[in-house]
Design a protein around this motif. Structure first.
Motif, short mmCIF file in Angstrom:
data_model
loop_
_atom_site.label_atom_id
_atom_site.label_comp_id
_atom_site.label_asym_id
_atom_site.label_seq_id
_atom_site.Cartn_x
_atom_site.Cartn_y
_atom_site.Cartn_z
N VAL A 53 0.84 -1.20 0.00
CA VAL A 53 0.00 0.00 0.00
C VAL A 53 0.88 1.25 0.00
N SER A 54 0.29 2.35 -0.45
CA SER A 54 1.01 3.61 -0.48
C SER A 54 1.09 4.20 0.92
N THR A 55 2.22 4.83 1.24
CA THR A 55 2.34 5.49 2.53
C THR A 55 2.06 6.99 2.38
N SER A 56 1.81 7.39 1.14
CA SER A 56 1.55 8.80 0.90
C SER A 56 0.04 9.05 0.85
N GLU A 57 -0.40 10.20 1.38
CA GLU A 57 -1.82 10.52 1.40
C GLU A 57 -2.26 11.25 0.13
N THR A 58 -1.38 11.33 -0.88
CA THR A 58 -1.73 12.03 -2.12
C THR A 58 -2.99 11.43 -2.73
N THR A 70 -3.84 3.96 0.13
CA THR A 70 -3.32 3.57 1.43
C THR A 70 -4.06 2.34 1.98
N GLY A 71 -5.05 1.89 1.20
CA GLY A 71 -5.81 0.72 1.63
C GLY A 71 -5.59 -0.47 0.71
N VAL A 72 -6.09 -1.63 1.16
CA VAL A 72 -6.06 -2.84 0.34
C VAL A 72 -7.48 -3.09 -0.17
N ASP A 100 1.03 0.91 -4.68
CA ASP A 100 1.41 2.29 -4.42
C ASP A 100 1.78 2.97 -5.74
N SER A 101 1.37 2.38 -6.83
CA SER A 101 1.58 2.83 -8.21
C SER A 101 3.00 2.59 -8.73
N HIS A 102 3.90 2.09 -7.86
CA HIS A 102 5.22 1.64 -8.32
C HIS A 102 5.31 0.11 -8.34
N ARG A 103 4.45 -0.53 -7.53
CA ARG A 103 4.41 -1.99 -7.47
C ARG A 103 3.01 -2.37 -7.03
N LEU A 104 2.70 -3.63 -7.25
CA LEU A 104 1.35 -4.10 -6.95
C LEU A 104 1.45 -5.52 -6.41
N ALA A 105 0.64 -5.82 -5.39
CA ALA A 105 0.57 -7.18 -4.85
C ALA A 105 -0.86 -7.67 -4.98
N LEU A 106 -1.03 -8.89 -5.47
CA LEU A 106 -2.37 -9.44 -5.65
C LEU A 106 -2.42 -10.85 -5.09
#
Lengths: 380, 380
Positions: free
Chosen positions: A155-160, A165-167, A182-188
């Motif tokens: 998840v992203s740690t940025s509030e942008t 920030t959620g799953v 987080d838009s740089h990587r993804l887990a599924l």
């Protein structure tokens, strides 16, 4: 309120509800733990308004007298002190009594030790979300813990973009699909579930809530009931209710991000590859982006390297079980790769690339329930 | 320089000398570890100019070939990277080679992993203090570790009077006397030693040096040789030389601080008393000074209490084996008392008071080699 209770059980319950208590809350009463005693037993509640946890200690369990309630009632005690105090009490049992009902003075007694704490009015403590009718299904505790571990780190740690920030937990037919990016990587991660949902249902659960939940879940296969409600999700364990608010907004459709074709396929031993990346990252960490390079070499070998002009460079050859397709030189974040490899189970992985500038996909060989996607870094 | 060495031994030595390496040094080359290889073996050195540690790895030990030196030589490598790298190498052996003698390029090889580090000129590394003739005596490693643990916590952390940041080691006849004080409390430990000193000899060793030394000392009874030199002390272990500078100035005579008479004597079980103080300090910590109160009660009991108006109060009765002399009400720092009790060995302690405003002394019953002194806090 007056009761006697086994110390171990009280300590465990306090520890569980403490996971929801934040010292940085703007609502003073939420720095406390709410204690309610009635004929059924003692319940403790902690909350930071995003997460609320209720832990229940029954008077009797399996013929064991755990708590003896002498007088029903309720009080709120400062979580920080209450939790430290119960841990350090001298005997195996604790007596807790509200001695002054007008100002909630509470006595905690164990052996020769007697604490007198200033309590707060339990009626001022916010009510837990009501358990409404919701979409209900079950997962074994240990599987849920695994699913959280395999996704929440992404998840992203940025509030942008708060939604990231959620799953995303989506139930489609008899399948649960959990996605974090987080838009740089993804887990599924997918898992089979039994539901009676008539149509697909999708929620976004804050990553922080899932991390805290995961600390409470045990490694048993005991079922956990999941109840999706309007703005909340409830996880129901044996003696614990774990509420989390949901993130508002629609989670973007991430399925289009996952490449369906592949130009280069590399199969590797997970542990050997992880250790080589870890070594290469020792020097890469000094650089700006913790970037390592991977390139295919003849004869079923890949080369992992990184370079930090001030410190030095590292090169390592790693054997591959299979390399198919085009030659490849690609750069990526060593941290993202290590996170992904640690999340995957299985001794062998397959990485599918579609060129040096396109996202690539890592999956265990022989397991389609999980994938990790990473965006490369432009260096070549 | 070129040699092959067992990884475990290298990792252990690097870890030992790293205790002297500081990342905040103003002398750039001291961020490195100096490596010297010759026909006898490999020596590593780390230093922050206050502490210097040299660890030696012999080529052969007990018929076991630990290192094979192919070419003698020396280099300085960045400690932070070198220590991380050796820990993570894939095989049980490591090859280290200076490949370019003009710029100290150094290759570290293990299996398929190859690191190329930028080295530094070893001639620029400061020389270790010369081992001159000095005052020499021995202590077993485990006893030395105990002596350090029982005294070093009481040194001052403030630089107002730098001499108090060290522990005074004084050899008088066949007795070593170690004293530390921060002027609010004092720890004293004696031990029998064999010396040929003609007169008393006293040095002040920085507390930080002793803390680091204590991490290197093992729990064996192997002798450690202590050499007092002009401005340095050297601790000689089997393969390790540990140098520390000494603090300049005379350590004040603390013997007059220790009361010789007593108005109230209390004997207590160490563990029960420590736990009661720990519980009382839970509330006391909130206050300014972490102060708890002790008062004698009739019938061989003392009362421990503390009070924090916003949080609450705690009272506990603790049984005493013996109370003699005047009634007493006294306040003191819970932290100092807990530090002192943890440092003492023995299940029973005797505390000797000479009034509520005078320092009091804690000793194990039946052991005169150690005492702890605490100054009370004025609250009554």
């Amino acid at each position: 309120m007056k009761f006697v209770i086994q110390k171990d059980r009280l300590v465990q319950s306090v520890q569980d509800v403490m996971k929801a208590v934040s010292s940085r809350t703007t609502i003073p009463i939420l720095t406390g733990i709410k204690i309610v005693a009635d004929h059924r037993g003692v319940s403790l509640t902690g909350s930071d308004s995003d997460i609320s946890i209720e832990s229940f200690i029954p008077t009797v369990e399996e013929d064991d007298q755990i708590a003896t309630i002498q007088e029903s009632g309720a009080v709120v005690l400062q979580a920080k002190f209450f939790s430290e105090i119960v841990k350090k009490l001298p005997l195996d049992t604790v007596e807790i009594e509200v001695t002054n009902k007008s100002n909630y003075q509470t006595v905690i007694r164990s052996g020769q030790a007697e604490f007198n704490l200033n309590g707060l009015d339990p009626d001022e403590y916010p009510h837990l979300p009501q358990i409404e009718d919701g979409k209900v299904f079950q997962l074994p505790a240990d599987l849920m813990k695994t699913i959280i571990r395999q996704t929440v780190f992404a998840v992203s740690t940025s509030e942008t973009r708060p939604i990231f920030t959620g799953v995303n937990w989506k139930v489609e037919g008899n399948e649960l699909i959990c996605v974090a990016t987080d838009s740089h990587r993804l887990a599924l991660r997918k898992a089979a579930v039994e539901t009676e949902f008539e149509e697909a249902y999708s929620v976004v659960i804050p990553g922080k809530s899932l991390s805290e939940l995961s600390k409470i879940l045990d490694d048993s296969s005991d079922p956990v009931e999941i109840v999706f409600m309007e703005n909340q999700v409830l996880f129901k364990m044996k003696h614990i209710l774990f509420f989390s608010r949901l993130l508002e907004g629609n989670y973007p459709d991430t399925s289009r991000l996952i490449p369906t074709e592949s130009k280069t396929t590399i199969e590797l031993n997970t542990k050997e590859f992880l250790q080589a990346i870890d070594r290469a990252s020792l020097l890469a960490r000094e650089g700006r982006n913790n970037v390592v390079k991977l390139s295919t070499v003849e004869q079923n070998e890949i080369e992992i390297s990184s370079n930090s002009p001030e410190i030095g460079k590292v090169i390592e050859l790693v054997k591959s079980q299979r390399i198919e397709g085009e030659e490849l030189k690609i750069s990526f974040s060593a941290k993202y790769m290590m996170d992904a490899l640690k999340a995957l189970e299985g001794t062998e992985i397959r990485i599918q690339f579609t060129g040096a500038m396109r996202p690539f996909v890592i999956r265990p060989i022989m397991d389609d329930s999980i994938l990790q996607l990473i965006l490369p870094v432009r260096t070549y």
